[in-house]
Design a protein around this motif. Structure first.
Motif, PDB file in Angstrom:
ATOM      1  N   GLY A   7       0.809  -1.210   0.000  1.00 13.41           N
ATOM      2  CA  GLY A   7       0.000   0.000   0.000  1.00 13.41           C
ATOM      3  C   GLY A   7       0.846   1.264   0.000  1.00 13.41           C
ATOM      4  O   GLY A   7       0.576   2.207  -0.738  1.00 13.41           O
ATOM      5  N   LEU A  10       2.294   1.617  -3.469  1.00 17.17           N
ATOM      6  CA  LEU A  10       1.301   2.110  -4.421  1.00 17.17           C
ATOM      7  C   LEU A  10       1.049   3.608  -4.240  1.00 17.17           C
ATOM      8  O   LEU A  10       0.910   4.354  -5.215  1.00 17.17           O
ATOM      9  N   LYS A  11       1.019   4.050  -2.995  1.00 14.32           N
ATOM     10  CA  LYS A  11       0.826   5.475  -2.708  1.00 14.32           C
ATOM     11  C   LYS A  11       2.005   6.290  -3.245  1.00 14.32           C
ATOM     12  O   LYS A  11       1.826   7.352  -3.846  1.00 14.32           O
ATOM     13  N   GLU A  12       3.192   5.758  -3.044  1.00 14.00           N
ATOM     14  CA  GLU A  12       4.407   6.414  -3.530  1.00 14.00           C
ATOM     15  C   GLU A  12       4.382   6.533  -5.056  1.00 14.00           C
ATOM     16  O   GLU A  12       4.697   7.596  -5.609  1.00 14.00           O
ATOM     17  N   ARG A  14       1.746   6.549  -6.991  1.00 15.87           N
ATOM     18  CA  ARG A  14       0.697   7.496  -7.379  1.00 15.87           C
ATOM     19  C   ARG A  14       1.180   8.922  -7.228  1.00 15.87           C
ATOM     20  O   ARG A  14       0.975   9.764  -8.107  1.00 15.87           O
ATOM     21  N   GLN A  21      -6.052  10.342  -5.357  1.00 19.36           N
ATOM     22  CA  GLN A  21      -6.702   9.032  -5.288  1.00 19.36           C
ATOM     23  C   GLN A  21      -7.910   8.981  -6.211  1.00 19.36           C
ATOM     24  O   GLN A  21      -8.161   7.958  -6.853  1.00 19.36           O
ATOM     25  N   SER A  36      -8.000   4.164  -1.606  1.00 17.62           N
ATOM     26  CA  SER A  36      -7.570   4.429  -0.234  1.00 17.62           C
ATOM     27  C   SER A  36      -7.312   3.124   0.514  1.00 17.62           C
ATOM     28  O   SER A  36      -6.316   2.995   1.240  1.00 17.62           O
ATOM     29  N   TRP A  38      -6.470   0.276  -0.790  1.00 15.62           N
ATOM     30  CA  TRP A  38      -5.235  -0.323  -1.311  1.00 15.62           C
ATOM     31  C   TRP A  38      -4.028   0.310  -0.646  1.00 15.62           C
ATOM     32  O   TRP A  38      -3.111  -0.377  -0.214  1.00 15.62           O
ATOM     33  N   GLU A  39      -4.054   1.648  -0.594  1.00 16.17           N
ATOM     34  CA  GLU A  39      -2.891   2.375  -0.096  1.00 16.17           C
ATOM     35  C   GLU A  39      -2.723   2.244   1.420  1.00 16.17           C
ATOM     36  O   GLU A  39      -1.618   2.396   1.930  1.00 16.17           O
ATOM     37  N   ASN A  40      -3.790   1.965   2.135  1.00 17.71           N
ATOM     38  CA  ASN A  40      -3.685   1.732   3.578  1.00 17.71           C
ATOM     39  C   ASN A  40      -3.334   0.289   3.902  1.00 17.71           C
ATOM     40  O   ASN A  40      -3.105  -0.043   5.065  1.00 17.71           O
TER      41      ASN A  40
END
Length: 171
Positions: A7, A10-12, A14, A21, A36, A38-40
């Motif tokens: 997660g 993936l956030k990085e 994005r 998001q 959200s 996914w990223e958490n």
């Protein structure tokens, strides 16, 4: 596989693309809340979406699953094999869902028959009609319950168990 680590990765990815998001959710036809999750690290994307994400971010699928960058790219042959596996899985799920929808439609027709028959004078005066209507009610409710169980998360386990039994009897 560490979902939290994936997660964060993936956030990085994005943020490196400069996307929100919501923008990413729109790109992959999911909700912002799904992105959200996914990223958490609460949920993982489906395999077909993971492949699309790896193509979109131009990273190896193994990098996403490891939650960190590695060197080298996933070759096209491996990518095609994974896509074929996803298509097969989706086709199997669609066949199972079609059978469940047909079962539920028949169940609803049986319940409607019961409701109509019960409100007629024949229900009280004709024991055959009453028995048929009561049978339709029981069968309809039973079919709906079976459909509910098999369409839930336990349905896949039931289908896998059935396949194991069929393979054992074939041997």
């Amino acid at each position: 596989m560490d979902q939290k680590k994936i997660g964060v990765f993936l956030k990085e990815l994005r943020k490196q693309k400069g996307l929100t998001q919501e923008q990413l959710a729109e790109r992959f036809s999911v909700s912002g809340r799904t992105v959200s999750r996914w990223e958490n690290g609460n949920n993982m994307p489906d395999l077909d979406i993971l492949i699309e994400i790896s193509d979109f971010y131009e990273v190896d699928l193994r990098e996403i699953l490891n939650g960190e960058r590695k060197s080298g790219n996933m070759n096209k042959e491996n990518n095609d094999t994974v896509l074929k596996a996803v298509d097969y899985t989706n086709a199997e799920n669609e066949r199972a869902n079609k059978r469940i929808r047909i079962c539920n439609a028949i169940a609803m027709l049986l319940i409607v028959f019961y409701m109509i028959a019960k409100d007629t004078a024949l229900y009280a005066s004709n024991s055959f009609i009453a028995a048929a209507a009561d049978f339709a009610q029981g069968a309809g409710v039973g079919m709906l319950l079976v459909g509910l169980i098999t369409s839930g998360r336990h349905g896949a386990k039931i289908r896998a168990f059935k396949q194991r039994l069929l393979h054992r009897s074939a041997e």
